[in-house]
Design an enzyme around this catalytic site. Structure first.
Site, PDB file in Angstrom:
ATOM      1  N   CYS A 205       0.824  -1.218   0.000  1.00 32.77           N
ATOM      2  CA  CYS A 205       0.000   0.000   0.000  1.00 32.77           C
ATOM      3  C   CYS A 205       0.856   1.266   0.000  1.00 32.77           C
ATOM      4  CB  CYS A 205      -0.885   0.054   1.239  1.00 32.77           C
ATOM      5  SG  CYS A 205      -2.015  -1.297   1.435  1.00 32.77           S
TER       6      CYS A 205
HETATM    7  N1  LIG Z   1      -3.927  -0.626  -0.740  1.00 28.48           N
HETATM    8  C1  LIG Z   1      -4.350  -0.448   0.502  1.00 28.48           C
HETATM    9  O1  LIG Z   1      -4.964  -1.319   1.072  1.00 28.48           O
HETATM   10  N2  LIG Z   1      -4.156   0.741   1.066  1.00 28.48           N
HETATM   11  C2  LIG Z   1      -4.446   1.053   2.416  1.00 28.48           C
HETATM   12  C3  LIG Z   1      -5.340   2.225   2.538  1.00 28.48           C
HETATM   13  C4  LIG Z   1      -5.588   2.631   3.950  1.00 28.48           C
HETATM   14  C5  LIG Z   1      -6.304   3.950   4.081  1.00 28.48           C
HETATM   15  N3  LIG Z   1      -6.332   4.372   5.438  1.00 28.48           N
HETATM   16  C6  LIG Z   1      -7.694   3.868   3.528  1.00 28.48           C
HETATM   17  O2  LIG Z   1      -8.598   3.480   4.272  1.00 28.48           O
HETATM   18  O3  LIG Z   1      -7.907   4.198   2.364  1.00 28.48           O
END
Ligand SMILES: NC(=O)NCCC[C@H](N)C(=O)O
Length: 410
Positions: free
Chosen positions: A402
């Site tokens: 991520c």
């Molecule tokens: N690719 C992913 O799973 N990214 C993590 C995103 C976390 C962020 N806090 C969200 O909820 O969008």
């Protein structure tokens, strides 16, 4: 002899040696996370900024040590904002009257338009309060800012910039700038779009052939964590809490029409916070293997192709998922790697992004150290695991995949 053009740029699968990546070292925006705002800002905790920064430096040092060129988002944006014309365009999009109100957008522009580039980037990522606006010499005239306390945010912070995977994703030599599902993340994509359009790091042979996404909107949302290029011609996309069926169909139509890929596989994920993107439950670790959250089980998939000028989607029953993925990877059978954990341990490690590893070469991944059992299992399966401390970073619910936007592999 086939006439294959040289690959200067782009990402043609999930595992070829990682060459160049965009990351964002967290900064002042984390100080805007409070118990009251964290949920709207999609964080599960308020983060300790110093610790998060130190852990992120550990992450980037590890990548650099492996020969990866690490591009810092704040630096890219700072470079862009040195140019008056680009600055004006970007501010025009980021200070959107439709989101802020026309007078508030005007107040903001008056206060920040001429700031030095680095300071302006801080505002664009960390947001700005009424008091800070006043300190910059602007008495807000917006009716929405008349009777609010000084700490009221006029422009919201973007703490999720940390997760650079989601706001854009390379698919071969094109880049999809994400139409994000959650309003808390939408401004992130504007920054990435400007970088790809105007930054010299993405000019000439390094420029994307096309930029997809801008202008998309409404129900058509796609987030990069759901985008997974299984092989150069086959794209998997999570049909998730964030990426809609409309978003998948629009993306597929676009990519299939010009032959960027031959097949798009939509994977129907449960719509849950703990698995908001495909890469929270599964990631590719080598040519034939995918790490997977064991209790996920099998899911329905849809294979989308273009035949005779029409898009066709073929639904595949959940029981066929591994077969569909194996076809996508171009292997005879898929090796599913699920750590042999009981339901409690598996859920805890998945929540802490144990399945969200970043492949930097076939069979070599970067992982959080706290996913100890998953990492040990991967090693026993012959996968090299490079660990770093990520417990503070993970409170935003994202792991190494991520936190990285690969822009060149191979
Ligand atoms: N690719 C992913 O799973 N990214 C993590 C995103 C976390 C962020 N806090 C969200 O909820 O969008």
């Amino acid at each position: 002899m086939t006439d294959t053009p040289p690959r200067y740029q782009g990402v043609h699968d999930e595992i070829s040696p990682l060459r160049r990546v965009i990351v964002h070292r967290p900064g002042p925006e984390l100080e805007r996370l409070t118990p009251d705002s964290r949920e709207d800002l999609l964080f599960d905790e308020v983060l300790w900024r110093d610790r998060a920064e130190a852990q992120h430096s550990e992450f980037t040092a590890l990548l650099t040590g492996e020969g990866v060129e690490v591009l810092e988002l704040t630096q890219l944006l700072t470079d862009l904002l040195e140019d008056a014309d680009v600055r004006s365009r970007l501010l025009g999009r980021a200070l959107d009257p439709a989101a802020l109100g026309d007078i508030a957008a005007q107040d903001l522009r008056e206060a920040i338009a001429d700031l030095p580039a680095a300071q302006l980037v801080d505002v664009m990522i960390a947001g700005i309060t009424v008091s800070e606006l006043r300190r910059l010499g602007v008495a807000p005239r917006s009716i929405s800012l008349q009777h609010v306390p000084g700490e009221h945010l006029v422009l919201d912070p973007l703490p999720n910039h940390l997760f650079t995977r989601d706001s854009s994703a390379w698919i071969g030599d094109v880049v999809s700038v994400s139409p994000m599902r959650r309003s808390a993340r939408r401004r992130e994509s504007l920054h990435l779009e400007a970088i790809y359009r105007y930054h010299p790091a993405f000019a000439g042979a390094s420029a994307p052939r096309r930029i997809l996404g801008p202008g998309a909107g409404g129900a058509a949302t796609v987030e990069g964590g759901d985008v997974m290029l299984l092989s150069p011609r086959v794209l998997a996309v999570g049909l998730s809490e964030r990426t809609t069926a409309v978003g998948v169909e629009r993306l597929a139509a676009d990519l299939l029409e010009d032959g960027t890929v031959d097949t798009v596989i939509a994977i129907a994920l449960p719509h849950q916070r703990s698995m908001m993107h495909l890469d929270t439950v599964t990631t590719v670790v080598d040519q034939e293997s995918m790490l997977r959250y064991g209790p996920l089980g099998s899911l329905e998939t849809f294979e989308i192709q273009r035949r005779g000028g029409r898009l066709v989607s073929r639904a595949r029953a959940a029981g066929e998922m591994d077969e569909v993925l194996a076809r996508g990877l171009g292997v005879e059978s898929l090796r599913v790697l699920s750590a042999p954990l009981d339901a409690y341990a598996a859920a805890r490690e998945q929540w802490d992004d144990g399945c969200n590893v970043l492949a930097i070469a076939p069979g070599k991944v970067v992982a959080y150290e706290r996913a100890a059992a998953t990492n040990e299992y991967l090693r026993a399966q012959g996968i090299e695991v490079l660990e770093f401390t990520g417990d503070e970073l993970g409170r935003g619910r994202g792991g190494p995949r991520c936190m990285s936007c690969p822009v060149a592999r191979g």
